[in-house]
Write a protein that holds these residues in place. Structure first.
Motif, PDB file in Angstrom:
ATOM      1  N   GLU A 296      76.355  35.553  43.845  1.00  0.00           N
ATOM      2  CA  GLU A 296      75.697  34.250  43.712  1.00  0.00           C
ATOM      3  C   GLU A 296      74.956  33.890  44.996  1.00  0.00           C
ATOM      4  O   GLU A 296      75.531  33.906  46.086  1.00  0.00           O
ATOM      5  CB  GLU A 296      76.737  33.174  43.399  1.00  0.00           C
ATOM      6  CG  GLU A 296      76.155  31.841  43.047  1.00  0.00           C
ATOM      7  CD  GLU A 296      75.633  31.781  41.620  1.00  0.00           C
ATOM      8  OE1 GLU A 296      74.730  30.977  41.374  1.00  0.00           O
ATOM      9  OE2 GLU A 296      76.133  32.533  40.765  1.00  0.00           O
ATOM     10  N   ALA A 297      73.663  33.564  44.868  1.00  0.00           N
ATOM     11  CA  ALA A 297      72.900  33.059  46.010  1.00  0.00           C
ATOM     12  C   ALA A 297      73.303  31.604  46.253  1.00  0.00           C
ATOM     13  O   ALA A 297      73.224  30.781  45.346  1.00  0.00           O
ATOM     14  CB  ALA A 297      71.404  33.164  45.747  1.00  0.00           C
ATOM     15  N   ILE A 298      73.741  31.295  47.453  1.00  0.00           N
ATOM     16  CA  ILE A 298      74.281  29.975  47.738  1.00  0.00           C
ATOM     17  C   ILE A 298      73.174  28.972  48.062  1.00  0.00           C
ATOM     18  O   ILE A 298      72.994  27.968  47.391  1.00  0.00           O
ATOM     19  CB  ILE A 298      75.294  30.051  48.896  1.00  0.00           C
ATOM     20  CG1 ILE A 298      76.421  31.025  48.555  1.00  0.00           C
ATOM     21  CG2 ILE A 298      75.847  28.665  49.196  1.00  0.00           C
ATOM     22  CD1 ILE A 298      77.262  30.617  47.379  1.00  0.00           C
ATOM     23  N   GLU A 299      72.393  29.239  49.080  1.00  0.00           N
ATOM     24  CA  GLU A 299      71.355  28.316  49.543  1.00  0.00           C
ATOM     25  C   GLU A 299      70.284  29.120  50.270  1.00  0.00           C
ATOM     26  O   GLU A 299      70.577  29.845  51.228  1.00  0.00           O
ATOM     27  CB  GLU A 299      71.960  27.267  50.482  1.00  0.00           C
ATOM     28  CG  GLU A 299      70.973  26.334  51.128  1.00  0.00           C
ATOM     29  CD  GLU A 299      70.433  25.304  50.147  1.00  0.00           C
ATOM     30  OE1 GLU A 299      69.464  24.621  50.502  1.00  0.00           O
ATOM     31  OE2 GLU A 299      70.984  25.167  49.035  1.00  0.00           O
ATOM     32  N   ASN A 300      69.045  28.994  49.793  1.00  0.00           N
ATOM     33  CA  ASN A 300      67.941  29.730  50.410  1.00  0.00           C
ATOM     34  C   ASN A 300      68.246  31.221  50.511  1.00  0.00           C
ATOM     35  O   ASN A 300      68.044  31.849  51.557  1.00  0.00           O
ATOM     36  CB  ASN A 300      67.634  29.156  51.807  1.00  0.00           C
ATOM     37  CG  ASN A 300      67.168  27.712  51.739  1.00  0.00           C
ATOM     38  OD1 ASN A 300      66.499  27.307  50.793  1.00  0.00           O
ATOM     39  ND2 ASN A 300      67.551  26.925  52.736  1.00  0.00           N
ATOM     40  N   ASP A 301      68.740  31.776  49.417  1.00  0.00           N
ATOM     41  CA  ASP A 301      69.072  33.204  49.341  1.00  0.00           C
ATOM     42  C   ASP A 301      70.182  33.615  50.306  1.00  0.00           C
ATOM     43  O   ASP A 301      70.317  34.793  50.652  1.00  0.00           O
ATOM     44  CB  ASP A 301      67.833  34.077  49.587  1.00  0.00           C
ATOM     45  CG  ASP A 301      66.805  33.910  48.471  1.00  0.00           C
ATOM     46  OD1 ASP A 301      67.227  33.675  47.326  1.00  0.00           O
ATOM     47  OD2 ASP A 301      65.592  34.018  48.748  1.00  0.00           O
ATOM     48  N   ILE A 302      70.966  32.636  50.731  1.00  0.00           N
ATOM     49  CA  ILE A 302      72.116  32.967  51.577  1.00  0.00           C
ATOM     50  C   ILE A 302      73.231  33.485  50.683  1.00  0.00           C
ATOM     51  O   ILE A 302      73.633  32.827  49.724  1.00  0.00           O
ATOM     52  CB  ILE A 302      72.605  31.731  52.351  1.00  0.00           C
ATOM     53  CG1 ILE A 302      71.497  31.188  53.252  1.00  0.00           C
ATOM     54  CG2 ILE A 302      73.839  32.067  53.174  1.00  0.00           C
ATOM     55  CD1 ILE A 302      71.844  29.855  53.899  1.00  0.00           C
ATOM     56  N   HIS A 303      73.739  34.662  50.998  1.00  0.00           N
ATOM     57  CA  HIS A 303      74.877  35.226  50.281  1.00  0.00           C
ATOM     58  C   HIS A 303      76.087  35.242  51.208  1.00  0.00           C
ATOM     59  O   HIS A 303      75.956  35.533  52.412  1.00  0.00           O
ATOM     60  CB  HIS A 303      74.569  36.641  49.794  1.00  0.00           C
ATOM     61  CG  HIS A 303      73.614  36.677  48.648  1.00  0.00           C
ATOM     62  ND1 HIS A 303      74.014  36.775  47.333  1.00  0.00           N
ATOM     63  CD2 HIS A 303      72.253  36.625  48.630  1.00  0.00           C
ATOM     64  CE1 HIS A 303      72.944  36.782  46.542  1.00  0.00           C
ATOM     65  NE2 HIS A 303      71.865  36.692  47.308  1.00  0.00           N
ATOM     66  N   ILE A 304      77.238  34.932  50.651  1.00  0.00           N
ATOM     67  CA  ILE A 304      78.463  34.954  51.454  1.00  0.00           C
ATOM     68  C   ILE A 304      79.485  35.862  50.782  1.00  0.00           C
ATOM     69  O   ILE A 304      79.321  36.266  49.620  1.00  0.00           O
ATOM     70  CB  ILE A 304      79.072  33.545  51.609  1.00  0.00           C
ATOM     71  CG1 ILE A 304      79.465  32.979  50.228  1.00  0.00           C
ATOM     72  CG2 ILE A 304      78.130  32.605  52.344  1.00  0.00           C
ATOM     73  CD1 ILE A 304      80.287  31.711  50.305  1.00  0.00           C
ATOM     74  N   THR A 305      80.513  36.181  51.520  1.00  0.00           N
ATOM     75  CA  THR A 305      81.658  36.898  50.964  1.00  0.00           C
ATOM     76  C   THR A 305      82.916  36.125  51.325  1.00  0.00           C
ATOM     77  O   THR A 305      82.912  35.273  52.221  1.00  0.00           O
ATOM     78  CB  THR A 305      81.761  38.333  51.511  1.00  0.00           C
ATOM     79  OG1 THR A 305      81.938  38.285  52.942  1.00  0.00           O
ATOM     80  CG2 THR A 305      80.513  39.141  51.164  1.00  0.00           C
ATOM     81  N   VAL A 306      83.991  36.409  50.619  1.00  0.00           N
ATOM     82  CA  VAL A 306      85.271  35.742  50.886  1.00  0.00           C
ATOM     83  C   VAL A 306      86.376  36.781  50.984  1.00  0.00           C
ATOM     84  O   VAL A 306      86.286  37.876  50.399  1.00  0.00           O
ATOM     85  CB  VAL A 306      85.628  34.722  49.778  1.00  0.00           C
ATOM     86  CG1 VAL A 306      84.617  33.589  49.752  1.00  0.00           C
ATOM     87  CG2 VAL A 306      85.727  35.396  48.418  1.00  0.00           C
ATOM     88  N   SER A 307      87.397  36.428  51.728  1.00  0.00           N
ATOM     89  CA  SER A 307      88.617  37.228  51.802  1.00  0.00           C
ATOM     90  C   SER A 307      89.736  36.427  51.155  1.00  0.00           C
ATOM     91  O   SER A 307      89.795  35.199  51.299  1.00  0.00           O
ATOM     92  CB  SER A 307      88.971  37.558  53.249  1.00  0.00           C
ATOM     93  OG  SER A 307      87.944  38.322  53.850  1.00  0.00           O
TER      94      SER A 307
END
Length: 347
Positions: A296-307
């Motif tokens: 999922e693109a979060i904001e302005n194509d910012i992608h994150i990951t989670v642990s």
């Protein structure tokens, strides 16, 4: 401290029954004092023993209901008993007085009690039936010319007051319920992400564990942390960082099951409570979350990951809630030290 607390030590201010119980006891105490005083006045001052009989009957009923609720009786049944008792006494008074001495005016005290004790729906139809009956009774008195000083004006005035009271108290009860619902939602919701807050998560986990103990079911938790969240804030600013957390919570709500609960544990950490879920099922849920967040693109194509760290309560006589959360926290840090963007459970 409210005196009824000694009868119901398990009901505190956070309990949904608190207001109802407080109101029931208040009404019963008012009924007890009122019927005792008015009954005595009707005997000694007004020489009306037939009316005093019903006053003392109301006193006895109030004391019986008070005893019933103080010994653990059902509050809903007690509420109905209070309303039926009040209605019976008031209607008896109206009939004895044959509409004289402003007896019909006393019936207008019924709607507030009915709405407060029975709620909007039941309070509406109970009030409508009682007030409608009194309007019909007054009309019969006028037709039969039983009471000379009553006319159609008095009938219309009574109907107007009765109708206004029903609508007024229904509106008030609607407004009060909406305000209470909003306040309750605010009290359990994280203001930024709109998921549950830490306090509600604590209460939910306690309730879920209690149920698991009764039915011998496993309970799993997933403790989730955003990878490199400080770097996101440093690069894009805290406003974008907030949007990242909001979007993350949208993904979490869409991914978890209806029986699961998700809330903000603190900062960029989130806790997911999974009733009747074993370790393998929790790991599978964690993997789906990781995949959905990463895609999922979060904001302005910012992608994150989670642990994610997972832990399971097995109700084996050794686990506690603190140990469950500690295990999830330790597994979370294991996942981060192992390279992030993964879910790890207890080996």
């Amino acid at each position: 401290m409210k005196f009824w607390r000694k009868y119901h030590p398990d009901i505190d201010a956070a309990d949904p029954r608190f207001k109802q119980v407080s109101l029931i006891y208040s009404v019963l105490l008012i009924m007890t004092a009122y019927f005792a005083i008015i009954g005595t006045l009707n005997v000694t001052l007004f020489h009306a023993p037939e009316i005093a009989f019903f006053d003392y009957l109301g006193l006895i009923l109030a004391l019986l209901i008070l005893r019933y609720v103080s010994q653990g009786g059902n509050f809903r049944i007690a509420s109905w008993a209070v309303i039926i008792s009040i209605a019976t006494i008031l209607l008896a008074f109206v009939h004895l007085a044959e509409g004289r001495n402003y007896s019909l005016m006393w019936v207008t005290i019924l709607p507030p009690f009915a709405f407060f004790l029975l709620g909007r729906r039941d309070g509406s139809w109970v009030s409508a039936i009682i007030l409608g009956y009194c309007s019909w009774y007054l009309y019969q008195l006028i037709n039969q010319q039983v009471t000379a000083n009553l006319g159609l004006g008095a009938l219309f005035n009574f109907i107007e007051v009765a109708t206004a009271q029903v609508f007024l108290f229904r509106f008030y009860e609607n407004s009060r319920q909406e305000a209470y619902d909003q306040l309750q939602k605010t009290a359990i919701t994280d203001p930024l992400t709109k998921v549950f807050n830490r306090l509600h998560l604590d209460n939910t986990l306690n309730a879920v564990i209690a149920q698991a103990n009764r039915f011998n079911q496993p309970v799993s938790v997933l403790l989730l942390d955003v990878d490199h969240f400080k770097a996101v804030n440093d690069k894009y600013g805290h406003f974008v960082g907030d949007k990242v957390l909001i979007k993350l919570c949208d993904v979490l709500r869409e991914t978890i099951r209806e029986t699961d609960s998700v809330g903000r544990w603190g900062g960029e950490e989130f806790l997911i409570i999974c009733p009747n879920t074993n370790q393998q099922q929790a790991i599978q849920l964690g993997q789906r979350i990781i995949e959905n967040v990463r895609a999922e693109a979060i904001e302005n194509d910012i992608h994150i990951t989670v642990s994610i760290g997972s832990a399971t309560y097995m109700n084996d006589g050794e686990d506690t809630i603190d140990q469950l959360l500690l295990s999830a926290d330790q597994n979370l840090y294991r996942a981060k030290h192992a390279g992030r963007n993964q879910v790890l459970g207890t080996p």
